[in-house]
Write a protein that holds these residues in place. Structure first.
Motif, PDB file in Angstrom:
ATOM      1  N   VAL A 181      13.131   8.694  -3.705  1.00 23.99           N
ATOM      2  CA  VAL A 181      13.096   9.649  -2.547  1.00 23.99           C
ATOM      3  C   VAL A 181      14.583   9.659  -1.693  1.00 23.99           C
ATOM      4  CG1 VAL A 181      12.171  10.522  -0.427  1.00 23.99           C
ATOM      5  CG2 VAL A 181      10.818   9.647  -2.351  1.00 23.99           C
ATOM      6  N   ILE A 205       6.441   0.621  -4.334  1.00 22.09           N
ATOM      7  CA  ILE A 205       6.677   1.754  -3.309  1.00 22.09           C
ATOM      8  C   ILE A 205       8.034   1.356  -2.863  1.00 22.09           C
ATOM      9  CG2 ILE A 205       6.089   1.938  -0.841  1.00 22.09           C
ATOM     10  CD1 ILE A 205       3.207   1.587  -1.282  1.00 22.09           C
ATOM     11  N   GLN A 252       2.080   8.214   0.759  1.00 15.70           N
ATOM     12  CA  GLN A 252       1.712   6.771   0.563  1.00 15.70           C
ATOM     13  C   GLN A 252       2.505   5.691   1.253  1.00 15.70           C
ATOM     14  OE1 GLN A 252       2.787   5.306  -3.469  1.00 15.70           O
ATOM     15  NE2 GLN A 252       0.472   5.165  -3.686  1.00 15.70           N
ATOM     16  N   ALA A 253       3.983   6.380   1.419  1.00 15.96           N
ATOM     17  CA  ALA A 253       4.563   5.325   2.520  1.00 15.96           C
ATOM     18  C   ALA A 253       4.013   5.284   3.785  1.00 15.96           C
ATOM     19  CB  ALA A 253       6.047   5.998   2.659  1.00 15.96           C
ATOM     20  N   LEU A 254       3.473   6.344   4.116  1.00 17.63           N
ATOM     21  CA  LEU A 254       2.707   6.618   5.537  1.00 17.63           C
ATOM     22  C   LEU A 254       1.696   5.456   5.796  1.00 17.63           C
ATOM     23  CD1 LEU A 254       2.533   7.620   8.395  1.00 17.63           C
ATOM     24  CD2 LEU A 254       1.015   9.237   7.419  1.00 17.63           C
ATOM     25  N   ILE A 287       6.547  10.965 -11.827  1.00 21.32           N
ATOM     26  CA  ILE A 287       6.844   9.961 -11.224  1.00 21.32           C
ATOM     27  C   ILE A 287       5.737   8.899 -11.967  1.00 21.32           C
ATOM     28  CG2 ILE A 287       5.781   8.592  -9.226  1.00 21.32           C
ATOM     29  CD1 ILE A 287       8.747   9.564  -8.488  1.00 21.32           C
ATOM     30  N   LEU A 307       1.566  16.409 -10.752  1.00 18.08           N
ATOM     31  CA  LEU A 307       0.683  15.479  -9.919  1.00 18.08           C
ATOM     32  C   LEU A 307      -0.463  14.557 -10.750  1.00 18.08           C
ATOM     33  CD1 LEU A 307       0.273  18.109  -6.962  1.00 18.08           C
ATOM     34  CD2 LEU A 307       1.899  15.928  -7.545  1.00 18.08           C
ATOM     35  N   LEU A 363      -1.720  11.290  -1.216  1.00 19.54           N
ATOM     36  CA  LEU A 363      -2.039   9.668  -1.557  1.00 19.54           C
ATOM     37  C   LEU A 363      -2.113   8.789  -0.276  1.00 19.54           C
ATOM     38  CD1 LEU A 363       0.362   9.343  -4.383  1.00 19.54           C
ATOM     39  CD2 LEU A 363      -2.100   9.988  -4.603  1.00 19.54           C
ATOM     40  N   SER A 399       3.627  13.520  -1.791  1.00 21.07           N
ATOM     41  CA  SER A 399       2.842  12.625  -2.162  1.00 21.07           C
ATOM     42  C   SER A 399       3.136  10.976  -1.725  1.00 21.07           C
ATOM     43  CB  SER A 399       2.402  12.669  -3.597  1.00 21.07           C
ATOM     44  OG  SER A 399       2.116  13.978  -3.980  1.00 21.07           O
ATOM     45  N   ILE A 400       4.593  10.843  -2.038  1.00 20.56           N
ATOM     46  CA  ILE A 400       5.038   9.629  -1.929  1.00 20.56           C
ATOM     47  C   ILE A 400       5.342   9.337  -0.441  1.00 20.56           C
ATOM     48  CG2 ILE A 400       7.243   8.078  -2.234  1.00 20.56           C
ATOM     49  CD1 ILE A 400       7.347   9.307  -4.997  1.00 20.56           C
ATOM     50  N   MET A 401       5.521  10.251   0.164  1.00 20.40           N
ATOM     51  CA  MET A 401       5.715  10.124   1.706  1.00 20.40           C
ATOM     52  C   MET A 401       4.374   9.561   2.459  1.00 20.40           C
ATOM     53  SD  MET A 401       8.723  10.105   1.963  1.00 20.40           S
ATOM     54  CE  MET A 401       8.660   9.301   3.542  1.00 20.40           C
ATOM     55  N   ILE A 414      11.217   8.956   6.533  1.00 18.82           N
ATOM     56  CA  ILE A 414      10.381  10.159   6.786  1.00 18.82           C
ATOM     57  C   ILE A 414      11.135  11.103   7.753  1.00 18.82           C
ATOM     58  CG2 ILE A 414       8.416  11.026   7.999  1.00 18.82           C
ATOM     59  CD1 ILE A 414       7.040   8.520   7.410  1.00 18.82           C
ATOM     60  N   PHE A 450       9.907   3.879  -5.303  1.00 18.27           N
ATOM     61  CA  PHE A 450       9.618   5.090  -4.890  1.00 18.27           C
ATOM     62  C   PHE A 450      10.607   5.751  -3.685  1.00 18.27           C
ATOM     63  CE2 PHE A 450       6.815   5.455  -7.698  1.00 18.27           C
ATOM     64  CZ  PHE A 450       5.301   5.302  -7.386  1.00 18.27           C
ATOM     65  N   LEU A 451      10.703   4.738  -2.721  1.00 18.68           N
ATOM     66  CA  LEU A 451      11.520   4.924  -1.286  1.00 18.68           C
ATOM     67  C   LEU A 451      13.135   5.386  -1.960  1.00 18.68           C
ATOM     68  CD1 LEU A 451       9.942   2.870   1.030  1.00 18.68           C
ATOM     69  CD2 LEU A 451       9.439   5.333   0.843  1.00 18.68           C
ATOM     70  N   LEU A 504       1.079  11.799 -12.154  1.00 20.17           N
ATOM     71  CA  LEU A 504       1.064  10.710 -11.323  1.00 20.17           C
ATOM     72  C   LEU A 504      -0.164  10.050 -11.215  1.00 20.17           C
ATOM     73  CD1 LEU A 504       2.499  11.384  -7.810  1.00 20.17           C
ATOM     74  CD2 LEU A 504       0.957   9.767  -8.159  1.00 20.17           C
ATOM     75  N   VAL A 531       5.892  16.012  -5.392  1.00 22.75           N
ATOM     76  CA  VAL A 531       5.809  14.697  -5.461  1.00 22.75           C
ATOM     77  C   VAL A 531       6.449  13.880  -4.251  1.00 22.75           C
ATOM     78  CG1 VAL A 531       6.358  12.782  -7.201  1.00 22.75           C
ATOM     79  CG2 VAL A 531       5.902  15.046  -8.101  1.00 22.75           C
ATOM     80  N   TYR A 532       7.396  14.329  -3.780  1.00 24.98           N
ATOM     81  CA  TYR A 532       8.080  13.840  -2.811  1.00 24.98           C
ATOM     82  C   TYR A 532       7.167  13.800  -1.787  1.00 24.98           C
ATOM     83  CZ  TYR A 532      12.733  14.436  -4.733  1.00 24.98           C
ATOM     84  OH  TYR A 532      13.835  14.245  -5.391  1.00 24.98           O
ATOM     85  N   LEU A 564      10.542   2.754   6.491  1.00 26.36           N
ATOM     86  CA  LEU A 564       9.560   3.995   6.331  1.00 26.36           C
ATOM     87  C   LEU A 564       9.767   5.146   7.267  1.00 26.36           C
ATOM     88  CD1 LEU A 564       6.650   1.995   5.213  1.00 26.36           C
ATOM     89  CD2 LEU A 564       7.911   3.562   3.680  1.00 26.36           C
TER      90      LEU A 564
END
Lengths: 547, 373
Positions: A485, A478, B160-162, A282, A347, B69, B156-158, A527, A481-482, A350, B153-154, A523
């Motif tokens: 994902v 962000i 960050q989203a949180l 990423i 990681l 993150l 970590s991104i979540m 999740i 990223f979403l 990143l 990585v998924y 978001l």
């Protein structure tokens, strides 16, 4: 004026005094009939000292259709109209234009009269009102249909009962059907606002306005007070209908905005998805690639303005390949100097790319300054199209088109191009691809360059709808990223679907809950979605994908 | 309870250092060169709280391999809980002199305290919430995430989203948490006035004590059998699962404990800096916490503490001396550490020791072979 010498004698002075008075009376006797007569000549009225007469003159002039009407009214409004200081039968009027004077009636240049003889024609409220209506009325008789339509709409908006005679007169001569219908609506509006007329007439007027069915009509209807019950009921129903229709159009508009937001997200996220798919990293500096693309657009525009102003309109078209090359080259450099050494440690990559993003942001800030930069839109991207109640801005339309083109080109490259085949091979099974002879380090570098290049092109598109500042990348990272994902990295279709859904859902929830809550809900949804499909909508399949 | 040498040395440094600072601030006469100004005490207290956060991050990252993150979210939630207590403590001494409602609520026109503010006028309630709120959030998020085997990585991104979602939520003025201004203008804590130097020294000493306690707890956790399973989960999750352990439960446990520790750090942070606002939730803060651990050396709890101090000292010094350069240095730090210092500063020390030991053992082997012929 000081009296010259006290020695003339009182008798002489008395004679002079009587003489002046006689002349004044004689003049008055001549002028009064002229002033009292409702002059056929509107110019005479305007030159009069009486404000109401001036207002009447303005009205007459406006409906007379004289070619001099527009300049005279404009000059009066600007305070450039001058009349003779004393009443004269020929009532000369002058317009000051630039340094010289122009005769108001003929438009021909004249010698400047002595300033002592001139009096500026001033306006009061009555005259001003007449000027405003006259402005609209003049356009009612303009040559172009568009101007007439605009004037008719303006009359509808103002709904001034005093304009009724004006509207009637225009209806008598208007031939164009569309303009006639607007004039009829304007007449209905003026009638309703005037508070007169029988119930039947008012009912007819309400129907006329309800048929128009847009927001100004609704506002007009809801502003009517004290109507008899029959009419009030119809008004209520009409408002309800219009509201329903407006809501539908609002929904369509939200879809449009959602699609354009999705297009931007798609451009921003595609590069990320490709890089992640091929190398499993990423890239947190991806947003900065977008930002660099936007700054490239700015630089290209400045260069064109400085060296080749003739190419001004093409600026954006030139910026697209320039941004691709700049961002792509930067991407290749980053991959060779940084990412390569972190192979297999996603990681750490990143973190390293996050640090890189900070460095890039600060570098751009040091070079260009922290404030927003000005990127102009070419004329072929400005404006809007109206579809019924919907207003579609053209620049967003172009962005949707551009995103579709880029996606199509990318899909073609991946499907048929040599590089595309290699990229797909490395994405599916790196080791096997290497064994088959594909040089994976080269593919890595080129993929990173490709992803960054696409991000650069996204920056070009973003520069048209967003501010160009060093923080541009942060707002979209962000969301990108979403999208990755949600969409998974197996397939570009996943990125497309994810980007469009996120954009549309975001814009849909926005009018109900506000932009912030919309984001929060997206978001949370994400999740929860990840629980069902942890690898996204279109995951890579196969054993190698798990590794 | 066995405490190894490194841990006891670290605890000694932390508590000793804090005591020294306190002594020089309180007991040295104000005019002498030995007197430490008050801001040094609060700065030290701030660093100690950051070290607690770094410890929490190292627990999950160094020992379970989860790159988080979004840990600043738990830090900030603990801070907000403490902030709510401190706001209620202001009482009628606020600008609007309302004994029940904080100033910002009167400012936005509210006339009743929302239900989620009840109880925060008691310290014990606030103390429980400091641990409960981040812990519950961590539990819910972790349960969903680990159960679906979201990792790498998924995940970590979540996270960050949180934290980004929480940032946006707490920025809203109608949430009842102070909105974009946050909570500030605190007067006292448990009766001790916050602007008095004794209180700041006391808070710093408490922070040092809490850090030491957290370090001890973490050491116990990671040194036990539980800790071994954690390392197994980090290095080979599938294998651990097939051996019969449930990695999800282990991950969840450590995740929640780490969140609680971070929350406590946040709660100690707020009275020392005097303000809590939504920017504490920003994703950048969490990533900064990760870099502290990376610089210090992840997987060794003392590395996290060391990294937190080193990076923050550098930041304070550079932003004063060369502000434009700071972001370059900071960004460069990320790149340098990941490329050249994968084990952090602690790793530098252990690397130097190993070659000497290896040399000795190699020499012994060679000698043994010679003897054996």
């Amino acid at each position: 004026m000081p009296r010259r010498g006290g020695g003339i004698g009182r008798r002489r002075r008395w004679a002079a005094h009587c003489g002046c008075r006689l002349v004044a009376v004689l003049l008055l006797m001549v002028a009064l009939p002229i002033g009292l007569r409702a002059a056929d000549d509107p110019f005479v009225d305007i030159a009069a000292a009486n404000f109401d007469q001036v207002a009447r003159g303005v009205q007459e002039l406006a409906v007379s259709g004289s070619p001099r009407a527009v300049p005279v009214i404009k000059a009066l409004r600007d305070g450039r109209l001058f009349a003779w200081r004393w009443p004269r039968p020929d009532a000369p009027l002058y317009i000051r234009s630039g340094e010289g004077f122009v005769d108001a009636r003929t438009g021909a240049k004249t010698a400047a009269p002595a300033p002592a003889n001139l009096r500026r024609v001033i306006v009061n409220d009555a005259v001003r009102a007449a000027l405003d209506t006259a402005g609209g009325a003049l356009d009612l008789y303009a040559k172009s249909a568009a101007a007439r339509l605009k004037a008719a709409n303006a009359l509808f908006q103002s709904a001034d009962p005093g304009a009724l005679p004006l509207i009637e007169r225009a209806l008598a001569t208007e031939r164009d059907a569309a303009i006639r219908s607007v004039l009829q609506e304007a007449r209905a509006a003026a009638l309703l606002k005037s508070g007169t007329g029988t119930d039947a007439e008012r009912l007819a007027a309400v129907h006329e306005i309800a048929a128009r069915g847009d927001l100004p009509a609704r506002n007009l209807l809801s502003s009517l007070q004290g109507e008899p019950p029959a009419v009030a009921a119809v008004i209520g129903g009409a408002i309800h209908d219009i509201d329903g229709r407006l809501q539908l159009w609002g929904l369509a508009e939200n879809v449009y905005y959602g699609l354009s937001l999705g297009a931007v997200l798609l451009l921003a996220a595609t590069g990320l998805a490709i890089t992640f798919g091929v190398m499993g990293v990423i890239n947190m500096a991806h947003g900065e690639m977008v930002m660099i693309g936007a700054y490239t657009t700015f630089v290209v525009q400045r260069l064109i303005a400085a060296f080749a102003p003739a190419l001004d309109n093409m600026g954006l078209l030139l910026a697209v390949p320039a941004a691709f090359l700049v961002a792509g080259a930067l991407g290749v450099v980053i991959e060779r100097t940084l990412i390569r050494f972190l192979y297999g440690r996603p990681l750490e990559t990143l973190l390293a790319t996050w640090g890189l993003s900070l460095v890039l942001q600060q570098a751009v800030r040091s070079i260009f300054g922290p404030t927003n930069q000005d990127v102009s839109s070419p004329p072929w991207m400005s404006g809007a199209i109206s579809l019924g109640g919907l207003t579609l801005t053209i620049n967003r339309l172009w962005i949707i088109l551009f995103a579709a083109l880029v996606l199509a080109a990318l899909m073609a490259l991946l499907r048929w191009g040599g590089l595309g085949r290699s990229i797909r091979a490395v994405t599916q099974n790196r080791r096997m691809a290497a064994v088959m002879g594909i040089r994976t380090p080269l593919i890595d570098a080129l993929t990173f360059g490709l992803g960054s290049g696409i991000a650069g092109m996204a920056g070009v598109a973003l520069s048209q709808i967003d501010n160009v500042s060093p923080n541009l990348g942060q707002s979209y990272i962000i969301d990108s990223f979403l999208v990755v994902v949600l969409g998974g990295v197996g397939n570009l279709w996943g990125t497309l679907v994810a980007a469009m859904s996120l954009g549309v859902v975001d814009k849909f929830v926005e009018p109900f809950e506000g932009a912030v809550l919309a984001k929060i809900l997206v978001l949370i949804f994400l999740i929860l979605f990840i629980q069902r499909r942890p690898q996204g909508l279109f995951p890579l399949k196969g054993r190698a994908a798990e590794a | 309870m066995q405490i190894d040498r490194q841990t006891s040395a670290t605890i000694g440094c932390v508590i000793g250092g804090a005591a020294l600072l306190a002594g020089f601030n309180l007991f040295a006469p104000a005019a002498s060169a030995a007197h430490l100004p008050d801001f040094v005490v609060s700065l030290a207290g701030k660093y100690l709280c950051y070290a607690i956060l770094a410890l929490a991050v190292d627990l999950v990252w160094g020992y379970v391999g989860i790159l988080t993150l979004g840990h600043a979210a738990f830090f900030a939630l603990g801070g907000y809980a403490m902030g709510m207590y401190l706001m209620r403590e202001i009482g009628a001494r606020g600008v609007y002199a309302n004994p029940v409602l904080p100033d910002f609520m009167i400012f936005i026109g509210w006339n009743k305290l929302p239900w989620y503010w009840y109880g925060f006028n008691h310290f014990w309630f606030a103390a429980i919430m400091v641990m409960l709120v981040p812990g519950t959030l961590a539990w819910v998020f972790g349960w969903f995430a680990f159960r679906s085997r979201v990792s790498g990585v998924y995940f970590s991104i979540m996270t960050q989203a949180l934290t980004y979602a929480l940032l946006l939520a707490f920025f809203r003025n109608d949430m009842g948490f102070g909105g974009n201004n946050g909570m500030t203008d605190f007067k006292d804590i448990l009766g001790f006035p916050l602007n008095h130097e004794n209180t700041s020294v006391g808070l710093m000493l408490i922070s040092a004590a809490v850090l030491s306690a957290a370090l001890l707890l973490a050491r116990q956790l990671t040194g036990s059998r539980f800790g071994r399973v954690l390392v197994a989960v980090r290095d080979a999750e599938a294998r651990t699962r097939f051996l019969g352990y449930r990695p999800e439960s282990y991950k969840l446990t450590v995740w929640v404990i780490s969140a609680v520790i971070a929350g406590i750090g946040g709660a100690l942070y707020v009275p020392q800096v005097g303000i809590i606002n939504p920017s504490e939730f920003s994703p950048g803060n969490s990533i900064e916490a990760v870099i502290w651990v990376a610089v210090g050396g992840r997987g060794t709890l003392i590395g996290a503490i060391l990294g937190a101090f080193v990076v923050n000292l550098g930041k304070t010094w550079l932003t004063n001396a060369l502000p434009e350069v700071w972001l370059f240095v900071f960004g460069g730090l990320f790149i340098l550490v990941t490329l050249f210092l994968p084990r952090g500063i602690i790793g530098l020390f252990s690397l130097r020791r190993r070659p000497a030991a290896e040399r000795r053992s190699a020499a012994a082997e060679a000698a043994a072979r010679e003897v054996a012929g």
